[in-house]
Design a protein around this motif. Structure first.
Motif, short mmCIF file in Angstrom:
data_model
loop_
_atom_site.label_atom_id
_atom_site.label_comp_id
_atom_site.label_asym_id
_atom_site.label_seq_id
_atom_site.Cartn_x
_atom_site.Cartn_y
_atom_site.Cartn_z
N PRO A 33 -31.28 -54.47 -17.09
CA PRO A 33 -32.68 -54.28 -17.50
C PRO A 33 -33.37 -55.58 -17.89
O PRO A 33 -34.54 -55.80 -17.58
CB PRO A 33 -32.57 -53.34 -18.71
CG PRO A 33 -31.25 -52.67 -18.59
CD PRO A 33 -30.35 -53.58 -17.82
N HIS A 42 -34.22 -57.66 -26.60
CA HIS A 42 -34.30 -58.99 -25.99
C HIS A 42 -35.32 -59.86 -26.72
O HIS A 42 -35.22 -61.09 -26.68
CB HIS A 42 -34.72 -58.92 -24.52
CG HIS A 42 -34.03 -57.84 -23.75
ND1 HIS A 42 -34.70 -56.93 -22.96
CD2 HIS A 42 -32.72 -57.52 -23.67
CE1 HIS A 42 -33.83 -56.09 -22.41
NE2 HIS A 42 -32.63 -56.43 -22.84
N MET A 73 -26.68 -46.24 -27.46
CA MET A 73 -26.88 -45.23 -26.41
C MET A 73 -27.85 -45.77 -25.36
O MET A 73 -28.96 -46.16 -25.67
CB MET A 73 -27.46 -43.98 -27.10
CG MET A 73 -27.59 -42.78 -26.23
SD MET A 73 -25.99 -42.13 -25.74
CE MET A 73 -26.36 -41.55 -24.09
N GLU A 132 -35.05 -47.39 -26.11
CA GLU A 132 -35.60 -47.28 -24.74
C GLU A 132 -34.61 -46.61 -23.79
O GLU A 132 -34.44 -47.04 -22.66
CB GLU A 132 -36.03 -48.64 -24.21
CG GLU A 132 -37.23 -49.21 -24.96
CD GLU A 132 -38.03 -50.20 -24.14
OE1 GLU A 132 -38.08 -50.06 -22.90
OE2 GLU A 132 -38.61 -51.11 -24.75
C1 LIG Z 1 -34.57 -49.42 -20.51
S1 LIG Z 1 -32.84 -49.67 -20.50
C2 LIG Z 1 -32.61 -50.04 -22.23
C3 LIG Z 1 -31.41 -50.93 -22.46
C4 LIG Z 1 -31.19 -51.32 -23.93
N1 LIG Z 1 -31.01 -50.16 -24.78
C5 LIG Z 1 -32.31 -52.17 -24.45
O1 LIG Z 1 -33.08 -51.68 -25.31
O2 LIG Z 1 -32.46 -53.31 -24.03
C6 LIG Z 1 -32.22 -48.00 -20.39
C7 LIG Z 1 -30.73 -47.94 -20.18
O3 LIG Z 1 -30.28 -46.61 -20.35
C8 LIG Z 1 -29.23 -46.37 -19.44
N2 LIG Z 1 -29.06 -44.91 -19.32
C9 LIG Z 1 -29.93 -44.03 -18.82
N3 LIG Z 1 -29.45 -42.77 -18.89
C10 LIG Z 1 -28.23 -42.86 -19.45
C11 LIG Z 1 -27.23 -41.92 -19.80
N4 LIG Z 1 -27.39 -40.61 -19.58
N5 LIG Z 1 -26.10 -42.36 -20.37
C12 LIG Z 1 -25.93 -43.69 -20.61
N6 LIG Z 1 -26.84 -44.64 -20.30
C13 LIG Z 1 -27.98 -44.24 -19.73
C14 LIG Z 1 -29.69 -47.08 -18.19
O4 LIG Z 1 -28.64 -47.30 -17.28
C15 LIG Z 1 -30.30 -48.34 -18.78
O5 LIG Z 1 -29.37 -49.39 -18.86
#
Ligand SMILES: C[S@@+](CC[C@H](N)C(=O)[O-])C[C@H]1O[C@@H](n2cnc3c(N)ncnc32)[C@H](O)[C@@H]1O
Length: 401
Positions: A33, A42, A73, A132
């Motif tokens: 991301p 970040h 999560m 997010e």
């Molecule tokens: C917008 S990114 C946010 C990443 C991090 N939490 C941040 O704030 O920088 C959303 C993340 O959620 C993960 N994701 C979405 N659905 C998911 C699920 N059911 N279980 C685990 N991860 C999930 C995606 O792969 C992605 O890496």
């Protein structure tokens, strides 16, 4: 209900599921991301520091358990869990156990003490934190047609849309409860000829989070957290109300948040005791965006949401619909303020006594200002869900559930 048909036309939920998480999905890409947009994680290590302080408050409320879990999560590349574990006082760190829950693969070089899991660990005691995540849980989109019927929006791989079957079953119930598309105050906003006496929104909170205020000055493009301008072409056959029909709601859209409610409930249920927190772009009953918020991001820029795996596909979260009994809602500004993050500038006196400390404090104040900015990250919603402990953070609203 028909969801998929020949020619690659299907609802936004299955299309997004494949585009983000399929074998060539956007979130399978190596850059992660952070290669495409900035989250609070970040933006500054101050964010992980504040979450570490929240974990310490949870630790106190749990009376210092032998093992204290921090569950990141939707962990991206594990940046938050890494930062939180580093920011903990030594005694708490010695009892802390870090989990990253992610659909993408474990990144090389991640601290080996962090467990990388496809689903939340069951029955842990501690803090589950979802920054997010929910905005990337795929959902269906509904749009009102010329006859006033809410239909599922179908999409092709090139992003062009058409309308499908009428929304039915539990999705109709969700819309009626959380995002009514007809005779709602939202439709009045757009269509002044709508009935004078719209149906009241069911159990809307008395005073939801305030609507975002305009930022004090323009932010550089790369600093703007994923914005919401609607870049989508209009769906086929939706050029305006049919002649002679008293349609006031045609073209209104809603993002049916049911899969997010379910995903959040499952994440909360994984906690034995502790606190679950979801942080996201949010909207609330009575102030839903009339055309929805579905959009795309690629290389730091907002783009049309095309479900071909080339971009992120995201929609703001109806956080009040996710809330379970006992939940509380705060803005990020309030939550970080309660955790000691404020954008206050250091006193000028420090500049003359300790110039290095002054410069460091000034940089910190700039980062804190970004995390708490009106019209930016500060307007994000924090949904706090205590499980078997008193709510450890002061302030905020109690949503109706
Ligand atoms: C917008 S990114 C946010 C990443 C991090 N939490 C941040 O704030 O920088 C959303 C993340 O959620 C993960 N994701 C979405 N659905 C998911 C699920 N059911 N279980 C685990 N991860 C999930 C995606 O792969 C992605 O890496």
């Amino acid at each position: 209900m028909k969801r998929e048909s020949a020619g690659g036309v299907r609802g936004w939920r299955p299309a997004t599921e494949e585009a983000l998480y399929g074998p060539s999905g956007f979130y399978r890409r190596p850059e992660g991301p952070a290669g495409h947009f900035r989250t609070s994680v970040h933006a500054s290590p101050l964010f992980a520091g504040a979450v570490a302080r929240l974990l310490c408050l949870v630790d106190e409320a749990l009376a210092h358990p032998a093992e204290l879990a921090f569950v990141d999560m939707g962990a991206g590349r594990g940046e938050l869990v890494t930062g939180v574990l580093k920011a903990l006082p030594a005694e708490v760190a010695s009892r802390a156990r870090g989990y990253a829950v992610e659909r993408a693969a474990r990144p090389a070089g991640l601290d080996h003490r962090i467990e990388w899991l496809p689903a939340p660990p069951p029955d842990v005691t501690g803090l589950l934190f979802a920054n997010e995540w929910l905005d990337n849980v795929p959902l269906d989109v509904a749009e009102v047609d010329a006859e006033g019927t809410a239909r599922l929006v179908l999409v092709r791989e090139d992003g062009t849309e058409s309308l499908g079957e009428p929304v039915a079953g539990v999705e109709t119930e969700w819309l009626a409860r959380w995002w009514p598309l007809t005779d709602s105050p939202d439709s009045q906003l757009l269509f002044p000829d709508a009935p004078d006496d719209p149906l009241p929104l069911p159990d809307a909170p008395d005073d939801p989070l305030p609507p975002p205020e305009a930022p004090d000055g323009p932010l550089p493009a790369e600093d703007v957290p994923r914005p919401t301008e609607d870049l989508r072409p209009p769906a086929e056959g939706l050029q305006g109300p049919a002649e002679g029909l008293p349609v006031t709601t045609q073209g209104l859209r809603a993002e049916i948040g049911l899969p997010r409610d379910t995903a959040w409930a499952a994440a909360v249920a994984s906690l034995g005791r502790g606190l679950a927190v979801a942080v996201d772009y949010a909207h609330f009953a009575g102030a839903r965006p009339p055309f929805g918020t579905l959009t795309g991001f690629r290389d730091g820029r907002e783009t049309a949401p095309v479900p071909d795996g080339s971009c992120d596909i995201t929609a703001h979260v109806a956080l009040d619909a996710c809330a379970l009994p006992g939940a509380r809602l705060l803005s990020q500004r309030e939550a970080l303020g309660a955790l000691g993050v404020s954008g206050e500038r250091p006193s000028l006196a420090l500049a003359s006594t300790d110039p290095t400390a002054y410069v460091r404090a000034l940089a910190g104040a700039g980062e804190a200002a970004e995390l708490t900015a009106r019209g930016g990250l500060g307007d994000f919603g924090w949904l706090l869900q205590p499980v078997g402990i008193p709510d450890p953070l002061p302030g905020g609203e109690q949503p109706s559930t």
